[in-house]
Design an enzyme around this catalytic site. Sequence first.
Site: not given
Length: 638
Positions: A105, A140, A172, A201, A224
């Site tokens: 597993r 992420k 940013k 950005e 963005d």
Amino acid sequence: MVEKQEEKLLLQAAAPLIDLAIAEDIGPGDATSEAILAPEVVLQGRIVAKAAGVVAGLTVAAEVFRRVDSSIEFIAHVADGQEVVPGELIAEVKGPGRSVLAAERIALNFLQRMSGIATLTRRFVDAVACSRAAILDTRKTLPGYRLLDKYAVRMGGGLNHRLSLFDMMLIKDNHVEAAGGIIPAVTRARQAQPSLPIEVEVRNLDELRQALSISPPVDRIMLDNMRLDEIRQAVSITAGRVPLEVSGNVTLGRVAEIAATGVDYISVGALTHSVPALDISMEVGRPPVRETRSDSVSQVTELKAALGQRLVILGHHYQRDEVIEFADFRGDSLQLARQATQTEAQYIVFCGVHFMAETAAILARPGQHVLIPDMTAGCYLADTAALEDVQAAWSCLDAAFGDVEAEFTPITYVNSSAALKAFCGRHGGVVCTSGNAAQVLRWALEQRPRVFFFPDQHLGRNMARRMGISLEEMLLWNVRHLPDVQAIRRARVVLWPGCCNVHQRFRPEHVHAVRERFPDIRVIVHPECKMEVVDLADETGSTAYIIKQVRAAPPGTRWAIGTETRLVQRLQREHPKQHIISLAEVPPYCRTMGQITVQNLARVLAALMRGEMVNEVFVDAETARWARMALERMLELG
Ligand code: 13P
Ligand code: SF4
């Protein structure tokens, strides 16, 4: 073929995660297996794909088994980055039954997650293959899994964005606000860390202009969450001065349109934050486990012998070894087209992709039948050009010139549907292959002043350049935004915007990287590669040409080959005295060529023995008549 160093780094990152997983899942022991299995029982497991996808994480899975019990043997049957079909054997394990079951597993959890990321990434990479855009990941990722997730993205054909907060600056809106503007933010960043790359950005075109005004230019600008029309404007304002990245709300449905704007990078958080695991399972039994593959191999051997002269099997160079072994003729698409005309056999079984079988069906004699082991084995490149779209472009050319037939010879690369070959036949055009494209182009330009070349933009561009035609004389067709009449009138060669998603994955950086490691290496690539790659290579040619050059080279020659990986691996095995590597760090496989397996070959042959024709490839008589004309024009050129 993934580099040893890369594997080492991956395992370093995976080791603590594996230990954690073993502690949480096995802890003091697997109660069930220890109760039921005697300690001396040996088990063999077959790790099998249940769905089509891209494999990643084999070394991590192997390490799980090793850490649970170092006496377990792990044999990989495919490589990371390789696409598998449902039912395909990925790896085998053998060892003490209790350990094999305890580790199963955990090993699958790693392998399924990483393969899921690679599979999803490949879908995005394929969706933008005909554009200049590369797919990037984000931060992420699952906490703790950063290196594993990013490795899996690379196996899918994506590129990595910055690894962490420390290896690149990304300025940013919050940073801009704190610094009082984009320009002061970049100035502070540069002063603090002059050696780090900087990306800024921007949320609108005003901010973009500010970011572009910075000198020296920043390394990249991120657009963005912009609308498509804004992105298009951004590309035109930037005019190539700084690489552009699109970020925010990128889905599979939108990504092709975004890429068509001409941006350089598209980052996709979903690659790692919303990962559907690839369906992979382990079948366990006592050794020897029933070997379905060798069953099929012996079945094909017997059926082939029984069908004798009635059967001929044609195999393209990109086929799996176990399939190509049964080919009476193996070759590139030109050789196979010729062989298809010469065989006397009643049944031609084509181990290749659909357009190749269609070509054989067009050239077949009356009474001959062409079959393909998997009807759905298409070609990404062929699918980039639909007849209606090509016809619509032809009408535009007609409107621009008045009489298109007096101006343009249409040429279709053999990697196209029978309908497009027929289109060429009807309009005085011709087919070409990667082996004769330059010769065909020369002939075509002797017939009429201009050429309309489809579907592969790269082959067309590379061959036209070879003939001395400049880029200014070529026009890349745009299906979404039709070129204006002036641009059309200037063009000597109009190129369809298609490409092959396999050859598209070779990049100029790959050529630089192999040359840096091995200054004496010879780089040889297929002409479906991008112009930038072909320009850097030592040689360019069809699959048959690549094989011929490698065969003729003296022992000790070092090669980096830019074509499909099954062929590269076969050359490695057949020429052990030469040093052969794939040009790309993650070698690309053609998914659809891989759909032909000994199992589906066996099914087609077994049906023939019963007198049934399954997977017969038909081309209607009218289409075949015109397509044959275009093919015969090519074959007459020699
Ligand atoms: P060849 O003509 O070189 O065999 O190439 C066919 C093909 O499909 C390349 O991707
Ligand atoms: Fe088509 Fe590319 Fe596969 Fe060749 S390698 S069959 S061009 S998708």
